[in-house]
Design a protein around this motif. Structure first.
Motif, PDB file in Angstrom:
ATOM      1  N   TYR A 183       5.117  17.895  -8.646  1.00  0.00           N
ATOM      2  CA  TYR A 183       5.180  18.956  -9.565  1.00  0.00           C
ATOM      3  C   TYR A 183       3.717  19.125 -10.401  1.00  0.00           C
ATOM      4  O   TYR A 183       3.272  20.181 -10.524  1.00  0.00           O
ATOM      5  N   LEU A 184       3.111  18.001 -10.711  1.00  0.00           N
ATOM      6  CA  LEU A 184       1.957  18.088 -11.299  1.00  0.00           C
ATOM      7  C   LEU A 184       0.860  18.317 -10.246  1.00  0.00           C
ATOM      8  O   LEU A 184      -0.286  19.069 -10.656  1.00  0.00           O
ATOM      9  N   PHE A 185       0.965  18.044  -9.028  1.00  0.00           N
ATOM     10  CA  PHE A 185       0.014  18.725  -7.855  1.00  0.00           C
ATOM     11  C   PHE A 185       0.052  20.254  -7.860  1.00  0.00           C
ATOM     12  O   PHE A 185      -0.961  20.947  -7.810  1.00  0.00           O
ATOM     13  N   LEU A 186       1.242  20.683  -7.958  1.00  0.00           N
ATOM     14  CA  LEU A 186       1.390  22.139  -7.950  1.00  0.00           C
ATOM     15  C   LEU A 186       0.866  22.761  -9.154  1.00  0.00           C
ATOM     16  O   LEU A 186       0.272  23.863  -8.984  1.00  0.00           O
ATOM     17  N   ILE A 187       1.254  22.457 -10.388  1.00  0.00           N
ATOM     18  CA  ILE A 187       0.652  22.588 -11.472  1.00  0.00           C
ATOM     19  C   ILE A 187      -0.982  22.765 -11.521  1.00  0.00           C
ATOM     20  O   ILE A 187      -1.495  23.845 -12.078  1.00  0.00           O
ATOM     21  N   GLY A 188      -1.446  21.681 -11.116  1.00  0.00           N
ATOM     22  CA  GLY A 188      -2.853  21.768 -11.129  1.00  0.00           C
ATOM     23  C   GLY A 188      -3.504  22.504 -10.043  1.00  0.00           C
ATOM     24  O   GLY A 188      -4.550  23.261 -10.293  1.00  0.00           O
ATOM     25  N   PHE A 189      -2.707  22.757  -9.080  1.00  0.00           N
ATOM     26  CA  PHE A 189      -3.339  23.705  -8.154  1.00  0.00           C
ATOM     27  C   PHE A 189      -3.471  25.024  -8.557  1.00  0.00           C
ATOM     28  O   PHE A 189      -4.293  25.628  -8.394  1.00  0.00           O
ATOM     29  N   VAL A 190      -2.255  25.189  -9.255  1.00  0.00           N
ATOM     30  CA  VAL A 190      -2.270  26.685  -9.629  1.00  0.00           C
ATOM     31  C   VAL A 190      -3.313  26.945 -10.792  1.00  0.00           C
ATOM     32  O   VAL A 190      -3.747  27.894 -10.687  1.00  0.00           O
ATOM     33  N   MET A 191      -3.394  26.135 -11.649  1.00  0.00           N
ATOM     34  CA  MET A 191      -4.229  26.035 -12.750  1.00  0.00           C
ATOM     35  C   MET A 191      -5.784  26.330 -12.020  1.00  0.00           C
ATOM     36  O   MET A 191      -6.564  27.483 -12.518  1.00  0.00           O
ATOM     37  N   PHE A 192      -6.242  25.533 -11.156  1.00  0.00           N
ATOM     38  CA  PHE A 192      -7.557  25.646 -10.823  1.00  0.00           C
ATOM     39  C   PHE A 192      -7.711  27.109  -9.821  1.00  0.00           C
ATOM     40  O   PHE A 192      -8.815  27.460  -9.928  1.00  0.00           O
ATOM     41  N   VAL A 193      -6.633  27.551  -9.111  1.00  0.00           N
ATOM     42  CA  VAL A 193      -6.777  28.637  -8.360  1.00  0.00           C
ATOM     43  C   VAL A 193      -6.853  29.857  -9.387  1.00  0.00           C
ATOM     44  O   VAL A 193      -7.764  30.684  -9.148  1.00  0.00           O
ATOM     45  N   ALA A 194      -5.942  29.742 -10.459  1.00  0.00           N
ATOM     46  CA  ALA A 194      -6.071  30.779 -11.464  1.00  0.00           C
ATOM     47  C   ALA A 194      -7.519  30.872 -11.881  1.00  0.00           C
ATOM     48  O   ALA A 194      -7.858  31.918 -12.552  1.00  0.00           O
ATOM     49  N   ILE A 195      -8.033  29.707 -12.419  1.00  0.00           N
ATOM     50  CA  ILE A 195      -9.374  29.654 -13.009  1.00  0.00           C
ATOM     51  C   ILE A 195     -10.403  30.313 -12.164  1.00  0.00           C
ATOM     52  O   ILE A 195     -11.459  31.175 -12.484  1.00  0.00           O
ATOM     53  N   ALA A 196     -10.365  29.958 -10.944  1.00  0.00           N
ATOM     54  CA  ALA A 196     -11.452  30.491  -9.875  1.00  0.00           C
ATOM     55  C   ALA A 196     -11.183  32.080  -9.579  1.00  0.00           C
ATOM     56  O   ALA A 196     -12.355  32.775  -9.825  1.00  0.00           O
ATOM     57  N   LEU A 197      -9.900  32.553  -9.771  1.00  0.00           N
ATOM     58  CA  LEU A 197      -9.726  33.815  -9.321  1.00  0.00           C
ATOM     59  C   LEU A 197     -10.161  34.566 -10.735  1.00  0.00           C
ATOM     60  O   LEU A 197     -10.773  35.841 -10.545  1.00  0.00           O
ATOM     61  N   THR A 198      -9.856  34.164 -11.692  1.00  0.00           N
ATOM     62  CA  THR A 198     -10.080  34.981 -13.254  1.00  0.00           C
ATOM     63  C   THR A 198     -11.411  35.148 -13.488  1.00  0.00           C
ATOM     64  O   THR A 198     -12.034  36.082 -13.752  1.00  0.00           O
ATOM     65  N   ASN A 199     -12.190  33.850 -13.105  1.00  0.00           N
ATOM     66  CA  ASN A 199     -13.481  33.721 -13.275  1.00  0.00           C
ATOM     67  C   ASN A 199     -14.368  34.866 -12.403  1.00  0.00           C
ATOM     68  O   ASN A 199     -15.206  35.690 -12.769  1.00  0.00           O
ATOM     69  N   LYS A 200     -13.957  34.740 -11.274  1.00  0.00           N
ATOM     70  CA  LYS A 200     -14.672  35.690 -10.188  1.00  0.00           C
ATOM     71  C   LYS A 200     -14.179  37.143 -10.425  1.00  0.00           C
ATOM     72  O   LYS A 200     -15.164  38.033 -10.249  1.00  0.00           O
ATOM     73  N   ILE A 201     -13.295  37.441 -10.857  1.00  0.00           N
ATOM     74  CA  ILE A 201     -12.808  39.251 -11.243  1.00  0.00           C
ATOM     75  C   ILE A 201     -13.745  39.222 -12.581  1.00  0.00           C
ATOM     76  O   ILE A 201     -14.050  40.498 -12.597  1.00  0.00           O
ATOM     77  N   ALA A 202     -13.575  38.279 -13.470  1.00  0.00           N
ATOM     78  CA  ALA A 202     -14.408  38.622 -14.966  1.00  0.00           C
ATOM     79  C   ALA A 202     -15.824  39.015 -14.515  1.00  0.00           C
ATOM     80  O   ALA A 202     -16.590  39.957 -15.119  1.00  0.00           O
ATOM     81  N   GLN A 203     -16.610  38.030 -13.520  1.00  0.00           N
ATOM     82  CA  GLN A 203     -17.744  38.271 -13.296  1.00  0.00           C
ATOM     83  C   GLN A 203     -17.950  39.499 -12.263  1.00  0.00           C
ATOM     84  O   GLN A 203     -18.956  40.296 -12.717  1.00  0.00           O
ATOM     85  N   ASP A 204     -17.181  39.908 -11.621  1.00  0.00           N
ATOM     86  CA  ASP A 204     -17.133  41.265 -10.719  1.00  0.00           C
ATOM     87  C   ASP A 204     -17.138  42.458 -11.619  1.00  0.00           C
ATOM     88  O   ASP A 204     -18.079  43.520 -11.632  1.00  0.00           O
ATOM     89  N   LEU A 205     -16.251  42.470 -12.472  1.00  0.00           N
ATOM     90  CA  LEU A 205     -16.116  43.460 -13.646  1.00  0.00           C
ATOM     91  C   LEU A 205     -17.149  43.744 -14.614  1.00  0.00           C
ATOM     92  O   LEU A 205     -17.944  44.645 -14.755  1.00  0.00           O
ATOM     93  N   TYR A 206     -17.722  42.541 -15.019  1.00  0.00           N
ATOM     94  CA  TYR A 206     -18.844  42.581 -15.705  1.00  0.00           C
ATOM     95  C   TYR A 206     -20.317  42.992 -14.954  1.00  0.00           C
ATOM     96  O   TYR A 206     -21.076  43.688 -15.520  1.00  0.00           O
ATOM     97  N   GLN A 207     -20.442  42.513 -13.981  1.00  0.00           N
ATOM     98  CA  GLN A 207     -21.570  42.875 -12.811  1.00  0.00           C
ATOM     99  C   GLN A 207     -21.279  44.574 -12.804  1.00  0.00           C
ATOM    100  O   GLN A 207     -22.676  45.225 -12.676  1.00  0.00           O
ATOM    101  N   ARG A 208     -20.183  44.911 -12.447  1.00  0.00           N
ATOM    102  CA  ARG A 208     -20.086  46.560 -12.136  1.00  0.00           C
ATOM    103  C   ARG A 208     -20.580  47.104 -13.514  1.00  0.00           C
ATOM    104  O   ARG A 208     -21.102  48.478 -13.353  1.00  0.00           O
ATOM    105  N   GLU A 209     -19.899  46.540 -14.752  1.00  0.00           N
ATOM    106  CA  GLU A 209     -20.272  47.365 -15.921  1.00  0.00           C
ATOM    107  C   GLU A 209     -21.781  47.352 -15.865  1.00  0.00           C
ATOM    108  O   GLU A 209     -22.430  48.399 -16.571  1.00  0.00           O
ATOM    109  N   LEU A 210     -22.551  46.173 -15.750  1.00  0.00           N
ATOM    110  CA  LEU A 210     -23.858  46.330 -15.743  1.00  0.00           C
ATOM    111  C   LEU A 210     -24.628  47.329 -14.663  1.00  0.00           C
ATOM    112  O   LEU A 210     -25.672  47.956 -15.014  1.00  0.00           O
TER     113      LEU A 210
END
Length: 259
Positions: A183-210
């Motif tokens: 259970y902890l492995f799955l929670i950790g996996f989901v958290m780190f994947v969510a961090i990577a995806l969200t940060n990448k989307i935020a960067q792409d959106l900000y770069q497009r805005e620039l």
């Protein structure tokens, strides 16, 4: 560690977004705290779930504490609107830290590994990834996983008391080592994947805005250049034409005698 992410080259739009997110978090936190208090009172008035006296007291006081510090955050946000400046990212980080501290208390007193409140960790990681440097968010996620694993093992070894919610589960899973690890492995996996995806989307959106902002500035510069060129051409044509018209007026007016 520098708090503002490295991809924020131009800060005006970024800081405006952070201020908007902070105000949004404050509004959401009121709803979350009131929902927590309502759920706690619901368990007291019904027989679906049952909280012990210490569980009921701690969770209720935690909800009140969240409302109290959220009101403080609201005052700071209003001061910012009036012109009082402070670091919006530090403000966001402080909010996230207090939220995670409150969430840790709630999770422990509502069943630990058995509580559905654990999923709110993922929500906070997504929020943090929109604002904070990804390395800092990963560090926070690693700290969360270390905390979850530590107190789960302490409960498993019966070193600390397991605060279960009566009626939520009809069997105990906090003493199943394989389930805890999976259970902890799955929670950790989901958290780190969510961090990577969200940060990448935020960067792409900000770069497009620039890019859009840069394209708009280039269009404005091109328009200024065009206007300057047209004014130059008009000036260069107007001078000889005006001189020619003046000479023709003198000739046609017989100022130089008859032709």
């Amino acid at each position: 560690m520098i708090l503002n992410p490295s991809w924020t080259h131009k800060y005006e739009a970024y800081w405006n977004s952070i201020h908007k997110y902070n105000r949004w978090f404050i509004q959401l936190r009121y709803g979350a705290a009131l929902g927590l208090i309502a759920l706690t009172l619901f368990t007291f008035l019904t027989d679906f779930f049952h909280l012990s006296l210490i569980q009921f007291t701690v969770v209720l006081l935690t909800g009140i504490f969240i409302i109290a510090y959220n009101y403080f955050f609201k005052i700071l946000s209003q001061r910012s609107l009036k012109g009082e400046k402070f670091n919006e990212i530090e403000f966001s980080l402080f909010q996230i830290i207090l939220d995670l501290m409150s969430l840790n208390i709630i999770i422990y007193f509502t069943g630990g590994i058995e509580t559905p409140f654990i999923l709110f960790y993922i929500f906070h990681m997504i929020i943090g990834s929109l604002i904070l440097p990804v390395r800092l968010v990963r560090l926070i996620a690693a700290s969360i996983m270390a905390f979850l694993f530590t107190f789960s093992m302490l409960e498993y070894k019966e070193i600390i008391h397991h605060e279960r919610i009566a009626g939520l589960l009809h069997f105990e899973i906090y003493n199943d080592f394989v389930f805890i690890c999976a259970y902890l492995f799955l929670i950790g996996f989901v958290m780190f994947v969510a961090i990577a995806l969200t940060n990448k989307i935020a960067q792409d959106l900000y770069q497009r805005e620039l890019q859009l902002k840069q394209a708009l500035e280039e269009l404005r510069e091109a328009e200024k250049t065009k206007q300057k060129y047209v004014m130059t051409v008009v000036h260069e044509l107007k001078s000889p034409i005006s001189a020619s018209v003046s000479i023709l007026d003198l000739v046609l007016g017989n100022f130089y005698g008859p032709l």
